[in-house]
Scaffold this motif. Structure first.
Motif, PDB file in Angstrom:
ATOM      1  N   UNK A   1       0.851  -1.185   0.000  1.00 41.81           N
ATOM      2  CA  UNK A   1       0.000   0.000   0.000  1.00 41.81           C
ATOM      3  C   UNK A   1       0.887   1.234   0.000  1.00 41.81           C
ATOM      4  N   UNK A   2       0.526   2.185  -0.860  1.00 39.04           N
ATOM      5  CA  UNK A   2       1.230   3.467  -0.900  1.00 39.04           C
ATOM      6  C   UNK A   2       0.395   4.511  -0.169  1.00 39.04           C
TER       7      UNK A   2
ATOM      8  N   UNK B   1       4.949   7.084   1.548  1.00 35.86           N
ATOM      9  CA  UNK B   1       5.347   5.934   2.361  1.00 35.86           C
ATOM     10  C   UNK B   1       4.759   4.701   1.703  1.00 35.86           C
ATOM     11  N   UNK B   2       5.556   3.638   1.573  1.00 36.17           N
ATOM     12  CA  UNK B   2       5.042   2.372   1.044  1.00 36.17           C
ATOM     13  C   UNK B   2       5.220   1.306   2.112  1.00 36.17           C
ATOM     14  N   UNK B   3       4.135   0.558   2.370  1.00 34.72           N
ATOM     15  CA  UNK B   3       4.192  -0.526   3.344  1.00 34.72           C
ATOM     16  C   UNK B   3       3.926  -1.852   2.644  1.00 34.72           C
ATOM     17  N   UNK B   4       4.617  -2.880   3.118  1.00 34.91           N
ATOM     18  CA  UNK B   4       4.351  -4.249   2.672  1.00 34.91           C
ATOM     19  C   UNK B   4       3.694  -4.970   3.834  1.00 34.91           C
ATOM     20  N   UNK B   5       2.522  -5.532   3.579  1.00 38.52           N
ATOM     21  CA  UNK B   5       1.737  -6.178   4.620  1.00 38.52           C
ATOM     22  C   UNK B   5       1.983  -7.675   4.633  1.00 38.52           C
ATOM     23  N   UNK B   6       1.755  -8.285   5.789  1.00 37.54           N
ATOM     24  CA  UNK B   6       2.034  -9.711   5.963  1.00 37.54           C
ATOM     25  C   UNK B   6       0.733 -10.464   6.244  1.00 37.54           C
TER      26      UNK B   6
ATOM     27  N   UNK C   1      -1.051  -7.843  23.196  1.00 38.20           N
ATOM     28  CA  UNK C   1      -0.239  -6.759  22.671  1.00 38.20           C
ATOM     29  C   UNK C   1      -0.984  -5.997  21.599  1.00 38.20           C
ATOM     30  N   UNK C   2      -0.216  -5.294  20.795  1.00 40.44           N
ATOM     31  CA  UNK C   2      -0.747  -4.524  19.668  1.00 40.44           C
ATOM     32  C   UNK C   2      -0.262  -5.203  18.391  1.00 40.44           C
ATOM     33  N   UNK C   3      -1.197  -5.523  17.513  1.00 39.34           N
ATOM     34  CA  UNK C   3      -0.908  -6.389  16.367  1.00 39.34           C
ATOM     35  C   UNK C   3      -0.136  -5.687  15.257  1.00 39.34           C
ATOM     36  N   UNK C   4       1.088  -6.143  15.037  1.00 40.68           N
ATOM     37  CA  UNK C   4       1.894  -5.701  13.890  1.00 40.68           C
ATOM     38  C   UNK C   4       1.433  -6.496  12.678  1.00 40.68           C
ATOM     39  N   UNK C   5       1.318  -5.796  11.526  1.00 41.56           N
ATOM     40  CA  UNK C   5       0.842  -6.499  10.334  1.00 41.56           C
ATOM     41  C   UNK C   5       1.604  -6.140   9.062  1.00 41.56           C
ATOM     42  N   UNK C   6       2.739  -5.460   9.196  1.00 47.89           N
ATOM     43  CA  UNK C   6       3.541  -5.133   8.022  1.00 47.89           C
ATOM     44  C   UNK C   6       4.714  -4.247   8.381  1.00 47.89           C
ATOM     45  N   UNK C   7       5.405  -3.778   7.332  1.00 47.07           N
ATOM     46  CA  UNK C   7       6.571  -2.926   7.556  1.00 47.07           C
ATOM     47  C   UNK C   7       6.722  -1.917   6.435  1.00 47.07           C
TER      48      UNK C   7
END
Length: 194
Positions: free
Chosen positions: A31-32, A40-45, A145-151
């Motif tokens: 996602x941009x 910012x561009x993120x890649x999700x998992x 916790x708080x859910x991480x879903x990408x970087x």
């Protein structure tokens, strides 16, 4: 919660995934985010956080994040957005999702995660970027916790620039760490598959 409840949520989200184009077969969608301070561009998992990724992408594709504010900025900690329009009003949201914080992803610098209230399963549209090694936000044997879903894969310098804006306590909303000058998420776009 029962297994039936989790199965029902998965079924509903999977149906939603096919009703709109959120690339349901893409394991690592991108996602941009076009912000007032740069891209910012993120890649999700989706492999590790399928419910969270589908939830986020549904908001992206439906245009929920377009013309919203980054409303919480703490240098070295987080940049948070996804919930307020340009008039500082909370946007309507879909029902909360199941917390996927136990997925093995950690709140480390440059990751994107879901914001929530004190209630473990309360995340809706708001997300944040980690600007430090925020391990206390990860789950433990005693708490969710708080859910991480990408970087972030591009635009870290934009995040750092956002983190350095001047903030104040917003009296209208009674929220701390609110940028004095609007930092806007102009448009969020699901990028084509590679």
């Amino acid at each position: 919660m029962t297994r039936f409840f989790y199965a029902l949520i998965l079924l509903c989200l999977s149906q939603a995934a096919f009703a709109i184009d959120i690339q349901p077969n893409s394991v690592y969608p991108r996602v941009q985010l076009d912000t007032s301070m740069g891209l910012i561009v993120v890649e999700l998992d989706r492999k590790r956080a399928p419910l969270t990724v589908d939830n986020f992408l549904t908001y992206v594709v439906n245009g929920h994040y377009d013309n919203t504010l980054f409303h919480r900025v703490i240098a070295g900690f987080v940049v948070q957005g996804g919930g307020l329009n340009l008039k500082q009003q909370e946007k309507p949201v879909d029902p909360p999702i199941v917390n996927e914080s136990g997925n093995g992803l950690s709140n480390t610098f440059g990751t994107i995660a879901m914001a929530r209230s004190q209630s473990a399963h309360s995340a809706t549209s708001q997300f944040y970027f980690n600007l430090g090694e925020n391990k206390p936000l990860d789950p433990s044997s005693k708490r969710w916790g708080y859910a991480v879903f990408g970087e972030v894969i591009a635009g870290e310098e934009v995040l750092i620039a956002i983190s350095n804006v001047t903030t104040e306590h917003n009296r209208k909303l009674n929220w701390p760490d609110f940028p004095i000058k609007d930092v806007i998420l102009k448009k969020a776009t699901l990028l084509p598959r590679k």
